[in-house]
Scaffold this active site. Structure first.
Site, PDB file in Angstrom:
ATOM      1  N   ASN A 168       0.849  -1.201   0.000  1.00 41.38           N
ATOM      2  CA  ASN A 168       0.000   0.000   0.000  1.00 41.38           C
ATOM      3  C   ASN A 168       0.883   1.248   0.000  1.00 41.38           C
ATOM      4  O   ASN A 168       2.099   1.154  -0.075  1.00 41.38           O
ATOM      5  CB  ASN A 168      -0.965  -0.020   1.195  1.00 41.38           C
ATOM      6  CG  ASN A 168      -0.202  -0.089   2.507  1.00 41.38           C
ATOM      7  OD1 ASN A 168       0.581   0.794   2.826  1.00 41.38           O
ATOM      8  ND2 ASN A 168      -0.407  -1.183   3.250  1.00 41.38           N
TER       9      ASN A 168
ATOM     10  N   LYS B 250       9.351 -17.070 -10.843  1.00 43.43           N
ATOM     11  CA  LYS B 250       8.620 -15.942 -11.421  1.00 43.43           C
ATOM     12  C   LYS B 250       7.473 -16.454 -12.288  1.00 43.43           C
ATOM     13  O   LYS B 250       7.691 -17.338 -13.144  1.00 43.43           O
ATOM     14  CB  LYS B 250       9.588 -15.101 -12.258  1.00 43.43           C
ATOM     15  CG  LYS B 250       8.925 -13.900 -12.881  1.00 43.43           C
ATOM     16  CD  LYS B 250       9.903 -13.114 -13.732  1.00 43.43           C
ATOM     17  CE  LYS B 250       9.164 -12.039 -14.494  1.00 43.43           C
ATOM     18  NZ  LYS B 250      10.025 -11.361 -15.453  1.00 43.43           N
TER      19      LYS B 250
ATOM     20  N   PHE C 261      -4.741   3.369  14.727  1.00 46.55           N
ATOM     21  CA  PHE C 261      -5.055   4.332  13.675  1.00 46.55           C
ATOM     22  C   PHE C 261      -6.186   3.746  12.851  1.00 46.55           C
ATOM     23  O   PHE C 261      -6.324   2.517  12.762  1.00 46.55           O
ATOM     24  CB  PHE C 261      -3.839   4.558  12.762  1.00 46.55           C
ATOM     25  CG  PHE C 261      -2.909   5.625  13.252  1.00 46.55           C
ATOM     26  CD1 PHE C 261      -2.044   5.374  14.302  1.00 46.55           C
ATOM     27  CD2 PHE C 261      -2.889   6.885  12.663  1.00 46.55           C
ATOM     28  CE1 PHE C 261      -1.175   6.353  14.764  1.00 46.55           C
ATOM     29  CE2 PHE C 261      -2.028   7.875  13.110  1.00 46.55           C
ATOM     30  CZ  PHE C 261      -1.169   7.615  14.161  1.00 46.55           C
TER      31      PHE C 261
ATOM     32  N   LYS D  81     -13.525   0.167  15.083  1.00 43.42           N
ATOM     33  CA  LYS D  81     -12.168  -0.386  15.309  1.00 43.42           C
ATOM     34  C   LYS D  81     -11.717  -0.151  16.753  1.00 43.42           C
ATOM     35  O   LYS D  81     -11.051  -0.998  17.345  1.00 43.42           O
ATOM     36  CB  LYS D  81     -11.171   0.239  14.331  1.00 43.42           C
ATOM     37  CG  LYS D  81     -11.322  -0.354  12.938  1.00 43.42           C
ATOM     38  CD  LYS D  81     -10.458   0.306  11.898  1.00 43.42           C
ATOM     39  CE  LYS D  81     -10.792  -0.285  10.535  1.00 43.42           C
ATOM     40  NZ  LYS D  81     -10.245   0.467   9.416  1.00 43.42           N
TER      41      LYS D  81
ATOM     42  N   LYS E  34     -10.908  -3.687  18.488  1.00 47.79           N
ATOM     43  CA  LYS E  34      -9.481  -3.982  18.715  1.00 47.79           C
ATOM     44  C   LYS E  34      -9.044  -3.596  20.128  1.00 47.79           C
ATOM     45  O   LYS E  34      -7.870  -3.705  20.467  1.00 47.79           O
ATOM     46  CB  LYS E  34      -8.622  -3.290  17.657  1.00 47.79           C
ATOM     47  CG  LYS E  34      -9.041  -3.679  16.210  1.00 47.79           C
ATOM     48  CD  LYS E  34      -7.986  -3.358  15.184  1.00 47.79           C
ATOM     49  CE  LYS E  34      -8.496  -3.585  13.770  1.00 47.79           C
ATOM     50  NZ  LYS E  34      -7.441  -3.781  12.786  1.00 47.79           N
TER      51      LYS E  34
END
Ligand code: PMT
Length: 400
Positions: free
Chosen positions: A208, A287, A323, A337, A341
């Site tokens: 990301n 690969k 976060f 969250k 969490k």
């Protein structure tokens, strides 16, 4: 904490004087007041006007100015400064100060000061390694002065070796750290930062956009305030911060394992990283070739451990800060969250807004806990780091 501080910058005669101008500019950006004292030698390299313009203050060059107001210049400068920084510091000025010689404005101000004195030496390698210079530095260090180690490389004189003045940004960080209150001394803090990468084959991976800036800012601020910091980071382009236990990982599983080694004895875990929730089910040792893909290439995924959720269940006295990176329904998703969490509080950022989330130096956050929500304007990530640590330490104190 450089904002509103007074730094007396002594500039002595060496080619690194040009870097001192950049140093002043970097300090001014931090809203620090800089009073520059130039020695005669330094004025052979750069005109005082450069420093006057950069510092927005008159430059002090001589002991015997005509008196414009009734104060003795070297005494008032010595008292005014929160810290005296000498950059670049030549072997000559180091030697004079080490031996009590006060024959110009800078050395006289140093002699009249009881503030911290920091040297950023810059000189030819042979001079730097000369036992006389080394002994002078040792003597000053033993008396409580600070030295920012010079870098190595090709010097202006053509020689290779140690003697290049430390980079202005490193000098700023060093004195910022010296002037910061050590309110996190004795605290053990884990920060996770950056992305994780999940390999598909030896060439490809999924990941990301996290740059690590948010997490690194928190880690550096915590270290500056005296904490023992473990920074567990995915691959980023950022420099590993100094004086921090830096742990490089690639995958979410590796991040999970590294947190596990440190969690029990930590006081605070701050999960600023963006770990991949999913990883490819199969890893191809070879690969994957384009011509082996008939119609379309389908990738099957499997779940990675949810690190925060796992340690949210495990935690005893630790403070867990999460976060939430969202592109929609920011507050609703962050609140979910926070509960799922078991975070003590969560920092919500909308990654679709300009100036917030991935890669930028700034962020726009809301901090949510069981008691409500606080919204913040756009701020530098370095400022947000302070807010997060202030809140975490407050909760930790209330708990114990
Ligand atoms: O690195 P920058 O470029 O500076 O960008 C900063 C940031 C946007 C990455 C940062 O501010 C941020 O929001 N980090 C959290 C990103 C994220 O993964 O959010 P999430 O909503 O998917 O996850 C919620 C929380 O669970 C996070 O604290 C995350 O670290 C944690 N998590 C997520 C997945 C997982 N498998 N394990 C976790 O612990």
């Amino acid at each position: 904490m450089l904002k509103d501080k007074n730094i007396i910058l002594g500039v002595t005669g060496g080619i690194a004087v040009y870097k001192a101008a950049d140093l002043v500019s970097k300090l001014k950006k931090k809203k620090t007041n800089v009073e520059v004292i130039m020695t005669e030698g330094s004025m052979e390299f750069v005109n005082p006007l450069t420093f006057q313009t950069m510092s927005e203050n008159p430059v002090h060059t001589t002991m015997f100015n005509k008196i414009s107001k009734f104060d003795v210049e070297h005494i008032s400068l010595a008292q005014k400064g929160d810290l005296i920084l000498i950059a670049p510091a030549t072997a000559n000025t180091i030697g004079k100060i080490a031996n009590g010689i006060a024959d110009n404005l800078l050395t006289t101000v140093v002699m009249a000061s009881n503030k911290r004195i920091v040297f950023a030496p810059a000189m030819n390698t042979c001079m730097y390694n000369n036992p006389i210079v080394q002994a002078n530095m040792k003597k000053l260090e033993n008396m409580g002065c600070y030295f920012i180690e010079p870098g190595s490389g090709r010097l202006a004189c053509g020689d290779y070796g140690a003697g290049k003045m430390a980079e202005p940004e490193d000098i700023v960080e060093y004195i910022d750290s010296l002037l910061t209150d050590k309110d996190l001394l004795g605290k053990d803090i884990i920060v996770t930062a950056g992305p994780t990468i999940e390999p598909i084959d030896p060439v490809r991976y999924i990941s990301n956009h996290s740059s690590g800036k948010m997490g690194y800012s928190i880690a550096k601020e915590a270290s500056k305030r005296g904490a023992k910091v473990h920074l567990i980071s995915g691959p980023t382009l950022l420099k590993a911060p100094k004086d921090i236990n830096f742990i490089q990982i690639n995958t979410t599983l590796e991040m999970f394992e590294e947190v596990g080694k440190l969690f029990e004895s930590c006081d605070i875990l701050i999960k600023a990283a963006a770990p991949a929730d999913l990883k490819p089910k199969e890893y191809s040792e070879k690969k994957i070739k384009k011509n082996n893909i008939k119609d379309k290439f389908l990738l099957e995924f499997t779940e990675n451990p949810d690190i925060a959720k796992y340690y949210g269940k495990e935690k005893t006295n630790q403070i867990l800060v999460g976060f939430a990176a969202e592109s929609n329904d920011l507050i609703k998703n962050a609140e979910l969250k926070l509960k799922n969490k078991n975070f003590d509080f969560i920092v919500a950022n909308d990654i679709s807004i300009k100036g917030a989330g991935f890669k930028t130096d700034t962020n726009i956050i809301s901090i949510i806990d069981d008691y409500g929500k606080n919204d913040y304007p756009i701020l530098e990530k370095t400022e947000i780091a302070k807010i997060i640590l202030d809140k975490a330490i407050k909760i930790l104190k209330n708990k114990s």
